[in-house]
Scaffold this motif. Structure first.
Motif, PDB file in Angstrom:
ATOM      1  N   GLY A 149     -18.697 -13.186   1.521  1.00 43.36           N
ATOM      2  CA  GLY A 149     -19.709 -12.656   2.444  1.00 43.36           C
ATOM      3  C   GLY A 149     -19.945 -13.512   3.678  1.00 43.36           C
ATOM      4  O   GLY A 149     -20.640 -13.074   4.595  1.00 43.36           O
ATOM      5  N   HIS A 150     -19.402 -14.729   3.718  1.00 45.03           N
ATOM      6  CA  HIS A 150     -19.719 -15.574   4.873  1.00 45.03           C
ATOM      7  C   HIS A 150     -18.527 -16.304   5.482  1.00 45.03           C
ATOM      8  O   HIS A 150     -18.684 -17.138   6.363  1.00 45.03           O
ATOM      9  CB  HIS A 150     -20.825 -16.581   4.519  1.00 45.03           C
ATOM     10  CG  HIS A 150     -20.519 -17.356   3.270  1.00 45.03           C
ATOM     11  ND1 HIS A 150     -19.558 -18.310   3.208  1.00 45.03           N
ATOM     12  CD2 HIS A 150     -21.059 -17.259   2.032  1.00 45.03           C
ATOM     13  CE1 HIS A 150     -19.511 -18.791   1.973  1.00 45.03           C
ATOM     14  NE2 HIS A 150     -20.394 -18.171   1.237  1.00 45.03           N
ATOM     15  N   CYS A 151     -17.309 -15.992   5.027  1.00 45.65           N
ATOM     16  CA  CYS A 151     -16.148 -16.628   5.673  1.00 45.65           C
ATOM     17  C   CYS A 151     -15.817 -15.862   6.962  1.00 45.65           C
ATOM     18  O   CYS A 151     -16.405 -14.819   7.252  1.00 45.65           O
ATOM     19  CB  CYS A 151     -14.939 -16.665   4.729  1.00 45.65           C
ATOM     20  SG  CYS A 151     -14.200 -15.040   4.437  1.00 45.65           S
ATOM     21  N   ARG A 152     -14.867 -16.374   7.696  1.00 39.36           N
ATOM     22  CA  ARG A 152     -14.491 -15.757   8.973  1.00 39.36           C
ATOM     23  C   ARG A 152     -14.080 -14.292   8.794  1.00 39.36           C
ATOM     24  O   ARG A 152     -14.439 -13.429   9.598  1.00 39.36           O
ATOM     25  CB  ARG A 152     -13.327 -16.577   9.553  1.00 39.36           C
ATOM     26  CG  ARG A 152     -12.886 -16.187  10.917  1.00 39.36           C
ATOM     27  CD  ARG A 152     -11.792 -17.149  11.378  1.00 39.36           C
ATOM     28  NE  ARG A 152     -11.097 -16.618  12.537  1.00 39.36           N
ATOM     29  CZ  ARG A 152     -11.557 -16.674  13.774  1.00 39.36           C
ATOM     30  NH1 ARG A 152     -12.719 -17.241  14.016  1.00 39.36           N
ATOM     31  NH2 ARG A 152     -10.867 -16.155  14.773  1.00 39.36           N
ATOM     32  N   ASN A 153     -13.331 -14.002   7.729  1.00 47.08           N
ATOM     33  CA  ASN A 153     -12.895 -12.617   7.526  1.00 47.08           C
ATOM     34  C   ASN A 153     -14.037 -11.726   7.043  1.00 47.08           C
ATOM     35  O   ASN A 153     -14.190 -10.602   7.513  1.00 47.08           O
ATOM     36  CB  ASN A 153     -11.718 -12.570   6.544  1.00 47.08           C
ATOM     37  CG  ASN A 153     -10.423 -13.017   7.204  1.00 47.08           C
ATOM     38  OD1 ASN A 153     -10.378 -13.222   8.424  1.00 47.08           O
ATOM     39  ND2 ASN A 153      -9.371 -13.183   6.422  1.00 47.08           N
ATOM     40  N   CYS A 154     -14.839 -12.216   6.088  1.00 51.87           N
ATOM     41  CA  CYS A 154     -15.956 -11.391   5.598  1.00 51.87           C
ATOM     42  C   CYS A 154     -16.910 -11.044   6.735  1.00 51.87           C
ATOM     43  O   CYS A 154     -17.433  -9.931   6.799  1.00 51.87           O
ATOM     44  CB  CYS A 154     -16.721 -12.105   4.488  1.00 51.87           C
ATOM     45  SG  CYS A 154     -15.874 -12.067   2.890  1.00 51.87           S
ATOM     46  N   GLU A 155     -17.147 -11.996   7.641  1.00 51.74           N
ATOM     47  CA  GLU A 155     -18.055 -11.719   8.758  1.00 51.74           C
ATOM     48  C   GLU A 155     -17.527 -10.603   9.648  1.00 51.74           C
ATOM     49  O   GLU A 155     -18.287  -9.951  10.344  1.00 51.74           O
ATOM     50  CB  GLU A 155     -18.283 -12.990   9.592  1.00 51.74           C
ATOM     51  CG  GLU A 155     -19.306 -13.899   8.937  1.00 51.74           C
ATOM     52  CD  GLU A 155     -19.494 -15.196   9.689  1.00 51.74           C
ATOM     53  OE1 GLU A 155     -18.686 -15.495  10.596  1.00 51.74           O
ATOM     54  OE2 GLU A 155     -20.455 -15.911   9.351  1.00 51.74           O
ATOM     55  N   ARG A 156     -16.221 -10.395   9.615  1.00 52.65           N
ATOM     56  CA  ARG A 156     -15.631  -9.292  10.393  1.00 52.65           C
ATOM     57  C   ARG A 156     -15.390  -8.056   9.530  1.00 52.65           C
ATOM     58  O   ARG A 156     -14.576  -7.207   9.864  1.00 52.65           O
ATOM     59  CB  ARG A 156     -14.320  -9.766  11.035  1.00 52.65           C
ATOM     60  CG  ARG A 156     -14.586 -10.743  12.169  1.00 52.65           C
ATOM     61  CD  ARG A 156     -13.301 -11.080  12.901  1.00 52.65           C
ATOM     62  NE  ARG A 156     -12.442 -11.942  12.077  1.00 52.65           N
ATOM     63  CZ  ARG A 156     -11.196 -12.264  12.380  1.00 52.65           C
ATOM     64  NH1 ARG A 156     -10.644 -11.792  13.468  1.00 52.65           N
ATOM     65  NH2 ARG A 156     -10.502 -13.057  11.600  1.00 52.65           N
ATOM     66  N   GLN A 157     -16.084  -8.009   8.379  1.00 55.30           N
ATOM     67  CA  GLN A 157     -15.975  -6.869   7.443  1.00 55.30           C
ATOM     68  C   GLN A 157     -14.628  -6.787   6.745  1.00 55.30           C
ATOM     69  O   GLN A 157     -14.325  -5.784   6.116  1.00 55.30           O
ATOM     70  CB  GLN A 157     -16.248  -5.528   8.141  1.00 55.30           C
ATOM     71  CG  GLN A 157     -17.680  -5.328   8.499  1.00 55.30           C
ATOM     72  CD  GLN A 157     -17.988  -3.848   8.744  1.00 55.30           C
ATOM     73  OE1 GLN A 157     -17.226  -2.964   8.409  1.00 55.30           O
ATOM     74  NE2 GLN A 157     -19.131  -3.591   9.317  1.00 55.30           N
ATOM     75  N   LEU A 158     -13.820  -7.841   6.875  1.00 51.53           N
ATOM     76  CA  LEU A 158     -12.509  -7.827   6.214  1.00 51.53           C
ATOM     77  C   LEU A 158     -12.649  -8.444   4.822  1.00 51.53           C
ATOM     78  O   LEU A 158     -12.027  -9.465   4.502  1.00 51.53           O
ATOM     79  CB  LEU A 158     -11.479  -8.584   7.061  1.00 51.53           C
ATOM     80  CG  LEU A 158     -11.292  -8.039   8.476  1.00 51.53           C
ATOM     81  CD1 LEU A 158     -10.392  -8.950   9.302  1.00 51.53           C
ATOM     82  CD2 LEU A 158     -10.700  -6.630   8.419  1.00 51.53           C
ATOM     83  N   THR A 159     -13.493  -7.804   4.008  1.00 55.17           N
ATOM     84  CA  THR A 159     -13.764  -8.373   2.683  1.00 55.17           C
ATOM     85  C   THR A 159     -12.549  -8.283   1.775  1.00 55.17           C
ATOM     86  O   THR A 159     -12.513  -8.914   0.722  1.00 55.17           O
ATOM     87  CB  THR A 159     -14.943  -7.648   2.026  1.00 55.17           C
ATOM     88  OG1 THR A 159     -14.679  -6.234   2.063  1.00 55.17           O
ATOM     89  CG2 THR A 159     -16.241  -7.939   2.739  1.00 55.17           C
ATOM     90  N   ASN A 160     -11.557  -7.484   2.166  1.00 58.25           N
ATOM     91  CA  ASN A 160     -10.306  -7.424   1.402  1.00 58.25           C
ATOM     92  C   ASN A 160      -9.424  -8.631   1.678  1.00 58.25           C
ATOM     93  O   ASN A 160      -8.389  -8.780   1.026  1.00 58.25           O
ATOM     94  CB  ASN A 160      -9.542  -6.119   1.709  1.00 58.25           C
ATOM     95  CG  ASN A 160      -9.487  -5.788   3.191  1.00 58.25           C
ATOM     96  OD1 ASN A 160     -10.299  -6.292   3.971  1.00 58.25           O
ATOM     97  ND2 ASN A 160      -8.545  -4.963   3.599  1.00 58.25           N
ATOM     98  N   TYR A 161      -9.806  -9.443   2.625  1.00 54.32           N
ATOM     99  CA  TYR A 161      -9.048 -10.665   2.918  1.00 54.32           C
ATOM    100  C   TYR A 161      -9.964 -11.887   2.927  1.00 54.32           C
ATOM    101  O   TYR A 161      -9.812 -12.783   3.754  1.00 54.32           O
ATOM    102  CB  TYR A 161      -8.289 -10.527   4.252  1.00 54.32           C
ATOM    103  CG  TYR A 161      -7.270  -9.407   4.224  1.00 54.32           C
ATOM    104  CD1 TYR A 161      -6.072  -9.573   3.525  1.00 54.32           C
ATOM    105  CD2 TYR A 161      -7.500  -8.185   4.838  1.00 54.32           C
ATOM    106  CE1 TYR A 161      -5.141  -8.546   3.443  1.00 54.32           C
ATOM    107  CE2 TYR A 161      -6.572  -7.149   4.765  1.00 54.32           C
ATOM    108  CZ  TYR A 161      -5.392  -7.336   4.067  1.00 54.32           C
ATOM    109  OH  TYR A 161      -4.475  -6.321   3.985  1.00 54.32           O
TER     110      TYR A 161
END
Ligand code: NAD
Ligand code: ZN
Length: 381
Positions: free
Chosen positions: A90-102
Protein backbone atom coordinates in the motif's frame (compact mmCIF):
# COMPACT_ATOMS: atom_id res chain seq x y z
CA UNK A 1 -5.46 -26.55 10.30
CA UNK A 2 -6.53 -28.42 7.16
CA UNK A 3 -5.36 -27.18 3.77
CA UNK A 4 -5.27 -28.29 0.11
CA UNK A 5 -1.63 -29.30 -0.25
CA UNK A 6 0.32 -29.81 -3.48
CA UNK A 7 1.90 -33.27 -3.43
CA UNK A 8 3.05 -33.92 -7.01
CA UNK A 9 1.79 -33.22 -10.54
CA UNK A 10 -1.95 -34.00 -10.69
CA UNK A 11 -2.02 -34.87 -6.94
CA UNK A 12 -3.33 -32.78 -4.06
CA UNK A 13 -4.35 -33.86 -0.58
CA UNK A 14 -6.28 -32.26 2.24
CA UNK A 15 -3.90 -32.48 5.18
CA UNK A 16 -2.75 -30.72 8.32
CA UNK A 17 -0.40 -27.75 7.92
CA UNK A 18 0.83 -25.27 10.55
CA UNK A 19 -1.96 -22.95 11.70
CA UNK A 20 -2.01 -19.53 10.06
CA UNK A 21 -1.46 -16.91 12.78
CA UNK A 22 -0.71 -13.25 13.32
CA UNK A 23 3.03 -12.81 12.66
CA UNK A 24 3.33 -9.04 12.35
CA UNK A 25 1.37 -6.17 13.94
CA UNK A 26 -0.19 -5.27 10.59
CA UNK A 27 -1.55 -8.79 9.97
CA UNK A 28 -5.20 -9.82 9.98
CA UNK A 29 -6.29 -13.42 10.54
CA UNK A 30 -9.29 -14.59 8.54
CA UNK A 31 -11.43 -17.71 9.01
CA UNK A 32 -11.97 -18.78 5.42
CA UNK A 33 -15.57 -19.52 4.48
CA UNK A 34 -15.31 -19.63 0.66
CA UNK A 35 -12.26 -20.27 -1.51
CA UNK A 36 -12.25 -20.99 -5.23
CA UNK A 37 -10.23 -23.24 -7.46
CA UNK A 38 -8.88 -21.10 -10.31
CA UNK A 39 -7.53 -21.90 -13.77
CA UNK A 40 -4.25 -20.43 -12.47
CA UNK A 41 -4.07 -23.15 -9.79
CA UNK A 42 -4.00 -25.69 -12.60
CA UNK A 43 -0.60 -24.46 -13.85
CA UNK A 44 0.78 -25.56 -10.47
CA UNK A 45 -1.45 -28.66 -10.21
CA UNK A 46 -0.18 -29.94 -13.57
CA UNK A 47 3.44 -29.50 -12.49
CA UNK A 48 4.21 -26.74 -14.97
CA UNK A 49 5.74 -24.51 -12.27
CA UNK A 50 8.24 -24.89 -9.45
CA UNK A 51 5.51 -24.86 -6.76
CA UNK A 52 7.10 -26.86 -3.95
CA UNK A 53 5.37 -30.02 -2.68
CA UNK A 54 4.00 -29.29 0.79
CA UNK A 55 2.82 -25.77 -0.04
CA UNK A 56 -0.89 -25.14 -0.12
CA UNK A 57 -3.13 -23.48 -2.69
CA UNK A 58 -5.75 -20.74 -2.62
CA UNK A 59 -5.66 -17.16 -3.90
CA UNK A 60 -9.43 -16.55 -4.34
CA UNK A 61 -10.58 -16.18 -0.76
CA UNK A 62 -13.15 -14.61 1.51
CA UNK A 63 -14.18 -15.06 5.11
CA UNK A 64 -14.60 -13.49 8.51
CA UNK A 65 -11.91 -11.69 10.52
CA UNK A 66 -11.15 -13.51 13.78
CA UNK A 67 -8.06 -11.62 15.01
CA UNK A 68 -6.19 -8.43 14.15
CA UNK A 69 -2.60 -7.38 14.93
CA UNK A 70 -1.86 -4.45 17.24
CA UNK A 71 -1.11 -2.17 14.27
CA UNK A 72 -4.41 -2.76 12.45
CA UNK A 73 -6.92 0.05 12.94
CA UNK A 74 -9.53 -0.18 10.17
CA UNK A 75 -10.41 -3.85 9.96
CA UNK A 76 -12.31 -5.26 12.97
CA UNK A 77 -12.88 -8.74 14.36
CA UNK A 78 -16.17 -9.96 12.92
CA UNK A 79 -15.85 -8.09 9.60
CA UNK A 80 -16.67 -10.06 6.46
CA UNK A 81 -13.90 -9.50 3.95
CA UNK A 82 -12.79 -10.59 0.51
CA UNK A 83 -9.07 -10.73 -0.18
CA UNK A 84 -7.69 -9.49 -3.52
CA UNK A 85 -5.22 -12.14 -4.70
CA UNK A 86 -2.46 -9.53 -5.11
CA UNK A 87 -0.75 -9.04 -1.74
CA UNK A 88 0.45 -5.43 -1.54
CA UNK A 89 1.92 -3.12 1.08
CA UNK A 90 0.00 0.00 0.00
CA UNK A 91 2.90 2.44 0.30
CA UNK A 92 5.69 1.46 -2.09
CA UNK A 93 6.32 3.35 -5.32
CA UNK A 94 4.18 0.93 -7.34
CA UNK A 95 1.30 0.67 -4.85
CA UNK A 96 1.08 4.46 -4.73
CA UNK A 97 0.48 4.36 -8.48
CA UNK A 98 -2.26 1.71 -8.03
CA UNK A 99 0.06 -0.97 -9.40
CA UNK A 100 -0.69 -3.30 -6.51
CA UNK A 101 -0.01 -6.24 -8.83
CA UNK A 102 3.63 -5.19 -8.82
CA UNK A 103 4.09 -4.32 -5.12
CA UNK A 104 7.78 -3.89 -4.40
CA UNK A 105 7.54 -4.87 -0.72
CA UNK A 106 5.37 -7.99 -0.74
CA UNK A 107 7.46 -9.76 -3.40
CA UNK A 108 10.92 -10.38 -1.96
CA UNK A 109 12.41 -11.31 -5.36
CA UNK A 110 12.77 -8.10 -7.42
CA UNK A 111 12.85 -10.13 -10.66
CA UNK A 112 9.39 -11.60 -9.96
CA UNK A 113 6.12 -9.83 -10.60
CA UNK A 114 3.89 -9.34 -7.60
CA UNK A 115 2.88 -11.47 -4.66
CA UNK A 116 -0.10 -13.74 -4.08
CA UNK A 117 -1.45 -16.29 -1.60
CA UNK A 118 -0.52 -19.91 -2.27
CA UNK A 119 1.24 -19.37 -5.57
CA UNK A 120 4.47 -20.41 -7.30
CA UNK A 121 7.06 -17.64 -7.66
CA UNK A 122 4.81 -15.07 -5.97
CA UNK A 123 6.29 -15.00 -2.50
CA UNK A 124 6.24 -17.34 0.47
CA UNK A 125 2.60 -16.78 1.45
CA UNK A 126 0.22 -19.54 2.51
CA UNK A 127 -2.97 -20.08 0.54
CA UNK A 128 -6.59 -19.79 1.55
CA UNK A 129 -7.75 -23.27 0.52
CA UNK A 130 -7.45 -23.85 4.24
CA UNK A 131 -9.28 -23.17 7.49
CA UNK A 132 -7.47 -19.89 8.15
CA UNK A 133 -5.43 -17.31 6.23
CA UNK A 134 -2.89 -14.75 7.40
CA UNK A 135 -3.45 -11.49 5.52
CA UNK A 136 -0.35 -9.22 5.55
CA UNK A 137 -0.94 -5.44 5.65
CA UNK A 138 -4.50 -6.28 6.60
CA UNK A 139 -5.88 -2.73 6.49
CA UNK A 140 -4.84 -2.51 2.84
CA UNK A 141 -5.52 -6.08 1.69
CA UNK A 142 -9.02 -6.68 3.07
CA UNK A 143 -12.01 -5.39 1.11
CA UNK A 144 -14.84 -5.05 3.60
CA UNK A 145 -18.26 -6.35 2.62
CA UNK A 146 -21.77 -5.41 3.68
CA UNK A 147 -24.38 -7.22 5.74
CA UNK A 148 -25.36 -9.48 2.84
CA UNK A 149 -21.83 -10.97 2.63
CA UNK A 150 -22.57 -14.25 4.37
CA UNK A 151 -25.55 -15.26 2.25
CA UNK A 152 -24.08 -14.00 -1.06
CA UNK A 153 -20.63 -15.53 -0.75
CA UNK A 154 -20.59 -17.08 -4.23
CA UNK A 155 -20.99 -13.60 -5.72
CA UNK A 156 -18.58 -11.74 -3.45
CA UNK A 157 -15.78 -14.32 -3.50
CA UNK A 158 -15.39 -13.62 -7.25
CA UNK A 159 -14.03 -10.17 -6.29
CA UNK A 160 -10.81 -11.82 -5.10
CA UNK A 161 -9.65 -12.44 -8.66
CA UNK A 162 -11.69 -13.43 -11.68
CA UNK A 163 -14.33 -10.70 -11.76
CA UNK A 164 -11.75 -7.88 -11.57
CA UNK A 165 -9.48 -9.88 -13.90
CA UNK A 166 -12.23 -10.16 -16.51
CA UNK A 167 -12.95 -6.48 -16.01
CA UNK A 168 -9.26 -5.65 -16.43
CA UNK A 169 -9.26 -7.47 -19.79
CA UNK A 170 -12.12 -5.24 -20.98
CA UNK A 171 -10.43 -2.14 -19.55
CA UNK A 172 -7.19 -2.91 -21.42
CA UNK A 173 -9.26 -3.65 -24.53
CA UNK A 174 -10.97 -0.28 -24.11
CA UNK A 175 -14.52 -1.64 -24.37
CA UNK A 176 -16.95 1.26 -24.91
CA UNK A 177 -20.75 1.42 -25.14
CA UNK A 178 -21.96 -0.08 -28.40
CA UNK A 179 -18.69 -1.90 -29.15
CA UNK A 180 -18.53 -5.34 -30.67
CA UNK A 181 -16.23 -7.36 -28.44
CA UNK A 182 -14.81 -10.84 -28.93
CA UNK A 183 -13.58 -12.98 -26.06
CA UNK A 184 -11.44 -16.07 -26.55
CA UNK A 185 -12.05 -18.57 -23.75
CA UNK A 186 -15.30 -19.27 -21.90
CA UNK A 187 -13.63 -20.45 -18.72
CA UNK A 188 -14.43 -18.52 -15.54
CA UNK A 189 -12.16 -15.64 -16.59
CA UNK A 190 -13.61 -15.38 -20.10
CA UNK A 191 -17.14 -15.47 -18.71
CA UNK A 192 -16.25 -12.67 -16.29
CA UNK A 193 -14.82 -10.69 -19.22
CA UNK A 194 -18.10 -11.25 -21.08
CA UNK A 195 -20.07 -10.05 -18.04
CA UNK A 196 -17.76 -7.03 -17.74
CA UNK A 197 -18.13 -6.13 -21.43
CA UNK A 198 -21.89 -6.22 -20.94
CA UNK A 199 -21.65 -4.01 -17.85
CA UNK A 200 -19.58 -1.53 -19.89
CA UNK A 201 -22.33 -1.36 -22.49
CA UNK A 202 -20.88 -3.41 -25.34
CA UNK A 203 -23.39 -3.73 -28.17
CA UNK A 204 -22.38 -7.28 -29.06
CA UNK A 205 -20.28 -9.75 -27.07
CA UNK A 206 -18.97 -12.86 -28.85
CA UNK A 207 -17.40 -15.70 -26.85
CA UNK A 208 -15.28 -18.42 -28.45
CA UNK A 209 -14.80 -21.87 -26.86
CA UNK A 210 -15.78 -25.46 -27.57
CA UNK A 211 -17.32 -26.62 -24.29
CA UNK A 212 -21.11 -26.56 -24.72
CA UNK A 213 -21.77 -26.04 -21.00
CA UNK A 214 -19.49 -23.00 -20.87
CA UNK A 215 -20.87 -21.57 -24.11
CA UNK A 216 -24.40 -21.94 -22.69
CA UNK A 217 -23.36 -19.83 -19.70
CA UNK A 218 -22.06 -17.16 -22.09
CA UNK A 219 -25.44 -17.18 -23.85
CA UNK A 220 -27.23 -16.93 -20.50
CA UNK A 221 -25.84 -13.39 -20.10
CA UNK A 222 -26.68 -12.37 -23.66
CA UNK A 223 -23.40 -13.17 -25.43
CA UNK A 224 -23.16 -14.87 -28.82
CA UNK A 225 -21.52 -18.28 -28.46
CA UNK A 226 -19.02 -19.33 -31.14
CA UNK A 227 -18.10 -23.01 -31.04
CA UNK A 228 -14.67 -23.33 -32.69
CA UNK A 229 -15.02 -27.10 -32.97
CA UNK A 230 -17.84 -26.46 -35.45
CA UNK A 231 -16.95 -23.19 -37.22
CA UNK A 232 -13.89 -21.11 -38.06
CA UNK A 233 -14.04 -18.60 -35.17
CA UNK A 234 -12.34 -15.77 -37.09
CA UNK A 235 -14.81 -16.07 -39.95
CA UNK A 236 -17.68 -16.24 -37.45
CA UNK A 237 -16.53 -12.95 -35.87
CA UNK A 238 -16.19 -11.31 -39.30
CA UNK A 239 -19.71 -12.53 -40.18
CA UNK A 240 -21.05 -10.95 -36.98
CA UNK A 241 -19.32 -7.61 -37.68
CA UNK A 242 -20.11 -6.90 -41.33
CA UNK A 243 -16.65 -8.11 -42.29
CA UNK A 244 -14.92 -5.38 -40.25
CA UNK A 245 -13.78 -7.39 -37.27
CA UNK A 246 -14.55 -6.82 -33.61
CA UNK A 247 -13.77 -3.38 -32.14
CA UNK A 248 -11.75 -5.07 -29.44
CA UNK A 249 -10.97 -8.46 -27.97
CA UNK A 250 -9.92 -10.23 -24.79
CA UNK A 251 -7.54 -13.16 -24.45
CA UNK A 252 -8.74 -15.35 -21.55
CA UNK A 253 -7.01 -18.66 -22.31
CA UNK A 254 -3.22 -18.24 -22.07
CA UNK A 255 -0.37 -20.52 -23.15
CA UNK A 256 -2.52 -23.62 -22.73
CA UNK A 257 -4.52 -22.64 -25.81
CA UNK A 258 -5.25 -25.68 -27.91
CA UNK A 259 -7.14 -26.87 -30.92
CA UNK A 260 -10.45 -28.57 -30.20
CA UNK A 261 -8.65 -31.91 -30.78
CA UNK A 262 -6.36 -31.15 -27.83
CA UNK A 263 -3.16 -30.13 -29.69
CA UNK A 264 -1.56 -27.35 -27.64
CA UNK A 265 -0.49 -24.27 -29.57
CA UNK A 266 0.41 -21.38 -27.25
CA UNK A 267 0.03 -18.67 -29.90
CA UNK A 268 -3.33 -19.87 -31.24
CA UNK A 269 -5.64 -17.41 -29.51
CA UNK A 270 -3.32 -14.43 -30.05
CA UNK A 271 -3.19 -15.11 -33.78
CA UNK A 272 -6.94 -15.52 -33.91
CA UNK A 273 -7.47 -12.31 -31.95
CA UNK A 274 -5.22 -10.34 -34.27
CA UNK A 275 -7.26 -11.72 -37.17
CA UNK A 276 -10.64 -11.15 -35.45
CA UNK A 277 -10.09 -7.56 -34.27
CA UNK A 278 -10.42 -4.62 -36.64
CA UNK A 279 -7.75 -2.14 -37.74
CA UNK A 280 -6.56 -0.05 -34.71
CA UNK A 281 -8.59 -2.23 -32.34
CA UNK A 282 -7.40 -3.10 -28.84
CA UNK A 283 -6.63 -6.47 -27.28
CA UNK A 284 -6.56 -7.16 -23.51
CA UNK A 285 -4.56 -10.24 -22.57
CA UNK A 286 -5.18 -11.73 -19.13
CA UNK A 287 -4.64 -15.41 -19.96
CA UNK A 288 -1.28 -16.39 -18.50
CA UNK A 289 1.76 -16.55 -20.77
CA UNK A 290 4.71 -17.37 -18.56
CA UNK A 291 7.79 -19.51 -18.85
CA UNK A 292 6.74 -22.97 -17.71
CA UNK A 293 8.63 -25.92 -16.31
CA UNK A 294 8.15 -29.22 -18.15
CA UNK A 295 4.74 -28.41 -19.60
CA UNK A 296 3.69 -28.68 -23.17
CA UNK A 297 4.58 -26.68 -26.27
CA UNK A 298 7.96 -26.33 -27.90
CA UNK A 299 11.20 -25.27 -26.24
CA UNK A 300 10.71 -21.57 -26.99
CA UNK A 301 7.23 -21.67 -25.46
CA UNK A 302 8.72 -23.31 -22.37
CA UNK A 303 10.95 -20.25 -22.06
CA UNK A 304 7.91 -17.99 -22.41
CA UNK A 305 8.97 -16.94 -25.91
CA UNK A 306 5.67 -17.15 -27.70
CA UNK A 307 5.69 -15.88 -31.27
CA UNK A 308 2.47 -14.47 -32.66
CA UNK A 309 1.55 -12.73 -35.90
CA UNK A 310 3.16 -9.42 -35.00
CA UNK A 311 3.35 -8.40 -38.67
CA UNK A 312 -0.42 -8.36 -39.05
CA UNK A 313 -0.82 -6.83 -35.59
CA UNK A 314 1.52 -4.01 -36.64
CA UNK A 315 -0.05 -3.60 -40.07
CA UNK A 316 -3.50 -3.30 -38.51
CA UNK A 317 -2.22 -0.72 -36.01
CA UNK A 318 -3.61 -2.68 -33.08
CA UNK A 319 -2.84 -2.16 -29.40
CA UNK A 320 -2.32 -4.68 -26.64
CA UNK A 321 -2.43 -4.69 -22.86
CA UNK A 322 -1.26 -7.59 -20.73
CA UNK A 323 -0.45 -8.93 -17.30
CA UNK A 324 -1.95 -9.85 -13.99
CA UNK A 325 -4.92 -7.83 -12.91
CA UNK A 326 -4.47 -5.08 -10.30
CA UNK A 327 -7.54 -6.38 -8.45
CA UNK A 328 -7.75 -3.52 -5.98
CA UNK A 329 -8.16 -0.99 -8.78
CA UNK A 330 -11.62 -2.34 -9.58
CA UNK A 331 -12.99 -4.44 -6.79
CA UNK A 332 -14.64 -1.70 -4.72
CA UNK A 333 -16.77 -0.60 -7.69
CA UNK A 334 -17.52 -4.21 -8.66
CA UNK A 335 -18.47 -4.97 -5.02
CA UNK A 336 -20.99 -2.14 -5.16
CA UNK A 337 -22.45 -3.42 -8.45
CA UNK A 338 -22.99 -6.80 -6.76
CA UNK A 339 -24.47 -5.15 -3.67
CA UNK A 340 -26.95 -3.21 -5.82
CA UNK A 341 -27.96 -6.35 -7.74
CA UNK A 342 -26.44 -5.08 -11.00
CA UNK A 343 -23.94 -7.96 -11.31
CA UNK A 344 -24.24 -11.60 -10.29
CA UNK A 345 -20.91 -13.24 -11.08
CA UNK A 346 -22.04 -16.42 -9.28
CA UNK A 347 -23.80 -17.54 -12.47
CA UNK A 348 -20.61 -19.45 -13.32
CA UNK A 349 -20.53 -21.50 -10.09
CA UNK A 350 -21.15 -25.17 -10.86
CA UNK A 351 -20.11 -26.75 -7.55
CA UNK A 352 -19.98 -25.79 -3.88
CA UNK A 353 -18.09 -28.49 -2.00
CA UNK A 354 -16.52 -29.03 1.42
CA UNK A 355 -12.75 -28.46 1.45
CA UNK A 356 -12.00 -32.17 1.90
CA UNK A 357 -13.46 -32.90 -1.55
CA UNK A 358 -10.79 -30.72 -3.19
CA UNK A 359 -8.86 -33.64 -4.75
CA UNK A 360 -11.82 -34.77 -6.88
CA UNK A 361 -12.74 -31.16 -7.67
CA UNK A 362 -9.21 -30.47 -8.98
CA UNK A 363 -9.36 -33.58 -11.12
CA UNK A 364 -12.69 -32.69 -12.74
CA UNK A 365 -11.91 -29.00 -13.17
CA UNK A 366 -8.50 -29.79 -14.68
CA UNK A 367 -10.10 -32.08 -17.27
CA UNK A 368 -12.74 -29.39 -17.97
CA UNK A 369 -15.27 -32.16 -17.42
CA UNK A 370 -18.74 -31.28 -18.56
CA UNK A 371 -20.47 -29.10 -16.01
CA UNK A 372 -17.36 -28.30 -13.91
CA UNK A 373 -17.10 -24.56 -14.60
CA UNK A 374 -16.18 -23.09 -11.22
CA UNK A 375 -15.75 -24.76 -7.86
CA UNK A 376 -16.17 -22.95 -4.55
CA UNK A 377 -14.75 -24.84 -1.56
CA UNK A 378 -16.05 -24.32 1.97
CA UNK A 379 -13.73 -25.20 4.88
CA UNK A 380 -15.45 -26.97 7.74
CA UNK A 381 -14.63 -24.63 10.64
P1 NAD B 1 -9.87 -22.36 -17.72
O1 NAD B 1 -8.70 -23.18 -18.10
O2 NAD B 1 -10.98 -23.00 -16.95
O3 NAD B 1 -10.52 -21.73 -19.05
C1 NAD B 1 -9.84 -21.62 -20.25
C2 NAD B 1 -10.85 -21.89 -21.38
O4 NAD B 1 -10.18 -21.65 -22.61
C3 NAD B 1 -11.38 -23.32 -21.42
O5 NAD B 1 -12.80 -23.30 -21.36
C4 NAD B 1 -10.85 -23.85 -22.75
O6 NAD B 1 -11.76 -24.72 -23.41
C5 NAD B 1 -10.70 -22.58 -23.55
N1 NAD B 1 -9.79 -22.68 -24.69
C6 NAD B 1 -8.67 -23.43 -24.84
N2 NAD B 1 -8.13 -23.23 -26.07
C7 NAD B 1 -8.95 -22.34 -26.71
C8 NAD B 1 -8.93 -21.76 -27.99
N3 NAD B 1 -7.97 -22.05 -28.90
N4 NAD B 1 -9.94 -20.89 -28.32
C9 NAD B 1 -10.92 -20.60 -27.44
N5 NAD B 1 -10.98 -21.12 -26.18
C10 NAD B 1 -10.00 -21.99 -25.84
O7 NAD B 1 -9.26 -21.17 -16.91
P2 NAD B 1 -9.76 -19.76 -16.33
O8 NAD B 1 -9.89 -19.91 -14.85
O9 NAD B 1 -10.90 -19.21 -17.08
O10 NAD B 1 -8.45 -18.90 -16.60
C11 NAD B 1 -8.09 -18.56 -17.93
C12 NAD B 1 -6.69 -17.98 -17.97
O11 NAD B 1 -6.65 -16.76 -17.20
C13 NAD B 1 -5.62 -18.89 -17.35
O12 NAD B 1 -4.42 -18.75 -18.09
C14 NAD B 1 -5.43 -18.30 -15.98
O13 NAD B 1 -4.18 -18.60 -15.42
C15 NAD B 1 -5.55 -16.83 -16.31
N6 NAD B 1 -5.78 -15.90 -15.19
C16 NAD B 1 -5.13 -14.71 -15.25
C17 NAD B 1 -5.31 -13.77 -14.26
C18 NAD B 1 -4.62 -12.43 -14.34
O14 NAD B 1 -4.55 -11.71 -13.35
N7 NAD B 1 -4.14 -12.03 -15.51
C19 NAD B 1 -6.14 -14.06 -13.17
C20 NAD B 1 -6.82 -15.29 -13.15
C21 NAD B 1 -6.62 -16.21 -14.16
ZN1 ZN C 1 -7.42 -17.04 -9.75
Amino acid sequence: MKAVVYEAPWRVSVTDVPDARIERPTDVLVRITSTNICGSDLHMYEGRTDFEPGRWFGHENMGQVIEVGAGVDKVRVGDWVVLPFNIACGHCRNCERQLTNYCLTAQPEPSMAGAAYGFADMGPYGGGQADFLRVPWGDFNCLRLGEDAEERQTDYVMLSDIFPTGYHATEMAGVQPGDRTVIYGAGPVGLMAALSATIRGAGKVMVVDRHPDRLRLAESIGAIAIDDSKVDPVQAVLDQTMGLGADNGCECVGYQAHEPDGTEQPNLTMNRLVASVRFTGRIGTVGVFVPQDPGAGDELARQGKIAFDFGTFWFKGQHIGSGQAPVKRYNRQLRDLIAEGRAEPSFIVSHELPLDRAPEAYEHFDKRDDGWTKVVLHPAT
